[in-house]
Structures are given as C-alpha cells and as structure tokens.
Design an enzyme around this catalytic site. Structure first.
Site, PDB file in Angstrom:
ATOM      1  N   GLN A   3       0.840  -1.194   0.000  1.00 37.78           N
ATOM      2  CA  GLN A   3       0.000   0.000   0.000  1.00 37.78           C
ATOM      3  C   GLN A   3       0.883   1.254   0.000  1.00 37.78           C
ATOM      4  OE1 GLN A   3      -3.479   0.061   0.001  1.00 37.78           O
ATOM      5  NE2 GLN A   3      -3.623  -2.172  -0.128  1.00 37.78           N
ATOM      6  N   SER A  49       9.785  -0.232   6.496  1.00 45.34           N
ATOM      7  CA  SER A  49       8.778  -0.717   5.554  1.00 45.34           C
ATOM      8  C   SER A  49       9.456  -1.505   4.435  1.00 45.34           C
ATOM      9  CB  SER A  49       8.006   0.466   4.963  1.00 45.34           C
ATOM     10  OG  SER A  49       7.415   1.234   5.990  1.00 45.34           O
ATOM     11  N   CYS A  65       1.138   1.885   4.998  1.00 42.13           N
ATOM     12  CA  CYS A  65       1.060   0.504   4.539  1.00 42.13           C
ATOM     13  C   CYS A  65      -0.363  -0.040   4.617  1.00 42.13           C
ATOM     14  CB  CYS A  65       2.031  -0.389   5.317  1.00 42.13           C
ATOM     15  SG  CYS A  65       3.708   0.277   5.334  1.00 42.13           S
TER      16      CYS A  65
END
Length: 203
Positions: free
Chosen positions: A61, A125, A156
């Site tokens: 995402q 991430s 995310c």
C-alpha cells in the site's frame, strides 16, 4: 535523489541485466514523496497536501519517503540464487533486525504485515517487485526524519499504525550510519564474496 529517477533506473537495470551482472544494493534518500503500491487503495491517502503521490509497480500500500530515511534497494537475481520471494523478504527483514540488535534494540517481523517493528511500532517498511527472476524496490528504515507526513496516510494500509525511527530509541541517528549497518548485515546474509562501492547512478 528524485524518486522517479531512481525508480526508472531500477526498472532499466532489471530489464537489461543477465546472469553475468552482479547483484547490487542501492542506498538513497528521497525528497518527500508518497508512493502507492499496485494494490494501493485511495482511502489510505488521507490528506497528502503538497507532497506528490507516485503510483508504482511494487507490492503493498502507500508509504512515505523523505530526507532522514535510509532507503535501500536490493537488486538481487533471486533465480540465480535459487531463492524464493518469501526467503528474500525474510532475509531483508533479518538484516534490519540484526542491525538494530547491535544497538540493543529488540525488533521483529510480522508474518502478515511485511516490515520490521519495535514494540508493535513500525520502524522499517518493505515492498518488492520481482521481474525476470530479479528483485527491485526494497526497504525504507526511518532514521532521523520529520515524521509528520505519516499522519497524512494510513501507513502501509493500516489505520492508526504508529511509526517510529531509530534516532528516538538509541539506534543510528543518521542515514550514513544506518546504511553502513544494513550493508554489513545484508552482505553477510547474502554470502557476498567480493564487494565494490560506487557513487551515483552509473546508467
């Protein structure tokens, strides 16, 4: 360096490489930018404001990149290494966990949410793309940065996910230190035999 410049260079490197090309680790900082993965949902972009949003060809995402964050792109021929994608993700996560352990920081990965966490707060991430048996995109670890832009998104895709950075918890306080630590751990886990260093994009 500008995000899109590096992204397109990663694509070119991946599309033109063959089995004679050595694997590379690219370390960079980006000016402020939100990147939206292929499955990215618009509702996770709450209020991007003056920060550009770039739709990209990685998994995952929306995330944020900005100064004071060490971004590392592992350009790895996983087919040549007979390595699966999950194995690569685990190796990258372990490199972050091992680097933080040198600072007595206990970090962990989550099987259902790629990245690295300290006390359930996200510090790094992870988002990859595999093409022609080779990886591009990679990891971003928060080091010493302005964290405000994370409040403009659901990081995310997780509403309310708290993001932290290494400088706040006794870890590296600059990207150079964080980058060196990550390279040390990654080259160890990848069993690198010969390492050379270059500066700037060579394409």
């Amino acid at each position: 360096m500008d995000y899109e410049t590096v992204w397109h260079a990663m694509q070119d490197f991946t599309d033109t490489r063959d089995d004679s090309v050595s694997d590379e680790l690219w370390l960079v900082e980006h000016p402020p930018v939100f990147t939206q993965g292929q499955a990215g949902k618009e509702e996770h972009l709450l209020m991007p404001g003056d920060i550009p949003v770039v739709k990209v060809d990685r998994g995952g995402q929306v995330t944020y990149h900005g100064p004071g964050q060490q971004v590392l792109y592992p350009m790895i021929n996983i087919r040549r290494r007979k390595m699966g994608v999950r194995e690569l993700v685990t190796l990258i996560e372990n490199s972050i966990i091992n680097m933080l352990a040198k600072y007595d920081i206990v970090a962990a990965a989550k099987p259902d949410a790629p990245g690295v966490y300290v006390n359930d707060k996200k510090i790094a991430s992870l988002g990859l793309r595999i093409r022609k048996g080779c990886s591009f995109h990679g990891l971003a670890i928060n080091v010493n940065m302005d964290m405000e832009p994370y409040r403009r998104i659901n990081p995310c895709g997780y509403a309310g996910l708290e993001m932290i950075q290494t400088s706040e918890i006794g870890g590296p306080d600059n990207v150079t230190e964080a980058g060196k630590g990550l390279v040390t751990e990654l080259t160890k886990l990848f069993d690198a035999e010969q390492i050379s260093y270059e500066t700037g994009l060579t394409q």
